[in-house]
Structures are given as C-alpha cells and as structure tokens.
Design a protein around this motif. Structure first.
Motif, mmCIF file in Angstrom:
data_model
loop_
_atom_site.group_PDB
_atom_site.id
_atom_site.type_symbol
_atom_site.label_atom_id
_atom_site.label_comp_id
_atom_site.label_asym_id
_atom_site.label_seq_id
_atom_site.Cartn_x
_atom_site.Cartn_y
_atom_site.Cartn_z
ATOM 1 N N ALA A 57 23.926 23.820 7.421
ATOM 2 C CA ALA A 57 22.473 23.601 7.425
ATOM 3 C C ALA A 57 22.219 21.945 7.785
ATOM 4 O O ALA A 57 23.234 21.107 7.644
ATOM 5 C CB ALA A 57 21.994 23.545 6.152
ATOM 6 N N ALA A 58 21.257 21.299 7.950
ATOM 7 C CA ALA A 58 20.898 19.922 8.515
ATOM 8 C C ALA A 58 21.201 19.464 7.214
ATOM 9 O O ALA A 58 20.970 19.722 6.132
ATOM 10 C CB ALA A 58 19.474 19.716 8.864
ATOM 11 N N PRO A 59 21.755 17.964 7.225
ATOM 12 C CA PRO A 59 21.972 17.178 6.001
ATOM 13 C C PRO A 59 20.908 16.939 5.418
ATOM 14 O O PRO A 59 20.643 16.540 4.089
ATOM 15 C CB PRO A 59 22.662 15.740 6.492
ATOM 16 N N SER A 84 19.597 33.046 11.365
ATOM 17 C CA SER A 84 20.659 34.063 11.725
ATOM 18 C C SER A 84 20.245 34.699 13.076
ATOM 19 O O SER A 84 19.126 34.345 13.565
ATOM 20 C CB SER A 84 20.867 35.288 10.905
ATOM 21 N N LEU A 85 21.036 35.237 13.829
ATOM 22 C CA LEU A 85 20.955 36.279 15.055
ATOM 23 C C LEU A 85 20.070 37.240 14.759
ATOM 24 O O LEU A 85 19.894 37.666 13.449
ATOM 25 C CB LEU A 85 22.118 36.284 15.707
ATOM 26 N N ALA A 129 14.474 33.060 7.153
ATOM 27 C CA ALA A 129 13.594 31.721 7.637
ATOM 28 C C ALA A 129 13.591 31.754 9.232
ATOM 29 O O ALA A 129 12.591 31.158 9.573
ATOM 30 C CB ALA A 129 14.449 30.673 6.880
ATOM 31 N N PHE A 130 14.384 32.428 9.771
ATOM 32 C CA PHE A 130 14.535 32.178 11.405
ATOM 33 C C PHE A 130 15.342 33.207 11.929
ATOM 34 O O PHE A 130 16.452 33.363 11.196
ATOM 35 C CB PHE A 130 14.983 30.933 11.640
ATOM 36 N N VAL A 131 15.023 33.834 12.811
ATOM 37 C CA VAL A 131 15.886 34.985 13.678
ATOM 38 C C VAL A 131 15.939 34.719 15.020
ATOM 39 O O VAL A 131 14.849 34.766 15.589
ATOM 40 C CB VAL A 131 15.479 36.407 13.391
ATOM 41 N N GLY A 132 16.904 33.946 15.351
ATOM 42 C CA GLY A 132 17.040 33.707 16.938
ATOM 43 C C GLY A 132 17.595 34.721 17.965
ATOM 44 O O GLY A 132 18.550 35.564 17.453
ATOM 45 N N ALA A 183 17.559 25.884 15.171
ATOM 46 C CA ALA A 183 16.751 26.116 14.032
ATOM 47 C C ALA A 183 17.748 25.275 12.821
ATOM 48 O O ALA A 183 16.809 24.503 11.872
ATOM 49 C CB ALA A 183 16.676 27.445 13.612
ATOM 50 N N VAL A 184 18.915 25.091 12.787
ATOM 51 C CA VAL A 184 19.809 24.573 11.733
ATOM 52 C C VAL A 184 19.343 23.255 11.859
ATOM 53 O O VAL A 184 19.156 22.404 10.804
ATOM 54 C CB VAL A 184 21.386 25.169 11.872
ATOM 55 N N GLN A 185 19.588 22.632 13.079
ATOM 56 C CA GLN A 185 19.489 21.118 13.503
ATOM 57 C C GLN A 185 17.775 20.609 12.723
ATOM 58 O O GLN A 185 17.836 19.592 12.667
ATOM 59 C CB GLN A 185 19.726 20.860 14.864
ATOM 60 N N GLY A 186 16.987 21.604 13.179
ATOM 61 C CA GLY A 186 15.521 21.476 12.793
ATOM 62 C C GLY A 186 15.113 21.590 11.370
ATOM 63 O O GLY A 186 14.150 21.414 10.887
ATOM 64 N N GLY A 187 16.339 21.818 10.417
ATOM 65 C CA GLY A 187 16.100 21.952 9.015
ATOM 66 C C GLY A 187 15.432 23.343 8.608
ATOM 67 O O GLY A 187 14.889 23.122 7.417
#
Length: 285
Positions: A168-170, A184-185, A209-212, A221-225
C-alpha cells in the motif's frame, strides 16, 4: 588515439553484464561461463583504455565511461547481427507470452532489451494473465511462456521464487472498523482469489476498492492510496510498503515464475536463454 578492433563477443559480454548487472546471469544468457564473460569484459576495457564496469561482490554497475559506451555497443552488436543474417532466406519467428504479474513495472526495460537482442528475430508477444498463457502454450499458440504459478502446476523450469506481501501507499492507514480496501486485477486472477481466500479464512472483512484491467492500473491505484494489494515483493510499485504485519493480514506465502519452451533452433534458444536470465535476478531500483 588508435583503438584496436573490438571483439564482438567481448562487446556482447559487456552488454550482458551491464543489462543484467551480473557476470553469472550474463554468462547464462550468452551460453558461456562466468569466468569467460569476466575475461572478455576485462580485455575490452584494456582495448578501450577505460573502466566500463564497477565490480561489487553481488552486483555489477556501469561506470560513467560504461554508460557512455552502451549506445555505441548496442549499435555495433545490432549491425553485426544484421550482417550475419544478410543471406538468410526468411526471418525466424518466435511467439512469446509473459505474465504481467511476473514482469510488473519492468516491462518497458525488459521488452526493449529482448527486442534488441537479435534485430532479425521476429517476436510476437502477448502480455496477459498466466492462466491464459498456460492454455495458449498447451494449444501450441506460443513457443515460449513465462508465467506466475501459485501452488502445483504443469512442468516447466522455475526461474525464481517470489514472496508475496500486502502493499500500500505509505500514507494509507488501516481502519480496523472498516472492511479491508482491496486493489486487484480482474476476477479471473489467481492471485486475487488466493488473497481473498486468505483474508476470508482469517475472518477479516474486505471490500472491492479497485479492480484493474492490467498491472499498470493496479500499481497506479496502489500508489494513489486507493487500497492494499497482494503482490510479489519484486514488482511492488516504487514507494509502496508491505503493511501485512502492521495491519495483521494473513501471510500469503510465495509463487514461482516458470518458463515453458518448445523452441528448437539455435537463434530461438539463444533468445530463450536471454529471457530466462532476465527473469532470474532481483530488480534493481
């Protein structure tokens, strides 16, 4: 200054060590020995009168002179390959499939290197999820496949084993009163299923939260938190942190990156050696 004629094998050894940052992996890619690669690079440096590589116990790095020499070395090697193939009746073709979860954000650099390996080799490339690549290989649609495998699978050469983590993003914090935000994918992804089974088995609630549609979207999406995602540590996005222990998430174990190949010609086999060597070692950030 008069420079003696450059040895093509020495130039190839230099580029292999520079790209793979290892004499051992360069030797594997070139189908030779580590000592011969080291000797050839040393002779090339003597001919040029320049130190091209910095030798460290577990890593090889380019010097400033080495970085300056790389573009010219690539041009020389490419011209040499074109000259060798000048009288070839037809270009050789090879169909390759690579799992995007095996290559991750390194895809551009890897593809540039592989496509520059032999300019006369026509490469057809598919980058998609491992289950589709396995099926395509079994059907004879692919000559080579590099896949991510979780658990038991069909035969193949194991190139490396990767530990999974929860990344995850810090800046993202865990609210234990809310479901775990999962990135996730698509639903067909084996790693997604593996992660959901692990979370559910641990009695934790989760939400989508997000499906890529691809790894680039997941990493963004991970970098975007937006949430946390299960990934092999070596392909985690730059700056992301493994929050599994701090968040009390279940251990996901590890996966294998597996190579399957049915190529037979010398040129195709040389390409496969290069591909295998590129996937064996750790990513350098």
């Amino acid at each position: 200054m008069i420079v003696a004629t450059l040895d093509i094998d020495a130039v190839a050894a230099f580029l292999g060590a520079a790209d793979l940052r290892s004499f051992t992996r360069a030797a594997e890619a070139l189908g030779t020995t580590q000592s011969l690669v080291s000797t050839r690079v040393k002779r090339l440096e003597e001919v040029l009168g320049r130190a091209l590589l910095q030798r460290h116990p577990r890593l090889v790095r380019l010097t400033a002179e080495g970085e300056r020499f790389v573009p010219a070395a690539r041009e020389l090697l490419a011209a040499h390959e074109r000259a060798r193939a000048a009288f070839t009746e037809a270009p050789e073709r090879i169909s390759v499939g690579i799992s995007e979860q095996a290559v991750g954000a390194d895809a551009p650099a890897l593809l540039a290197r592989l496509f520059g390996h032999d300019p006369t080799l026509v490469i057809s490339l598919r980058i998609e999820r491992s289950s589709l690549l396995e099926t395509a290989f079994e059907r004879g649609e692919l000559d080579v496949a590099v896949m991510l495998r979780i658990g038991q699978g069909r035969t193949g050469e194991v190139l490396r084993r990767d530990a999974f983590g929860w990344f995850a993003a810090p800046t993202l914090t865990r609210d234990s009163s809310r479901p775990l935000p999962l990135v996730s994918l698509m639903t067909e992804c084996a790693l997604r299923r593996h992660a959901i089974e692990a979370v559910s088995g641990a009695g934790l609630s989760w939400r989508e939260a997000f499906v890529g549609g691809g790894m680039a979207a997941v990493l963004a999406a991970v970098q975007g938190g937006l949430g946390v995602t299960p990934l092999a540590a070596r392909i985690a996005p730059l700056g992301a942190v493994d929050v599994g222990t701090d968040w009390g998430l279940p251990v996901l174990g590890s996966s294998e990156v597996v190579l399957r190949s049915n190529v037979a010609t010398p040129r195709a086999n040389a390409f496969v050696r290069e591909l295998a060597a590129a996937f064996r070692g750790p990513v350098q950030r």
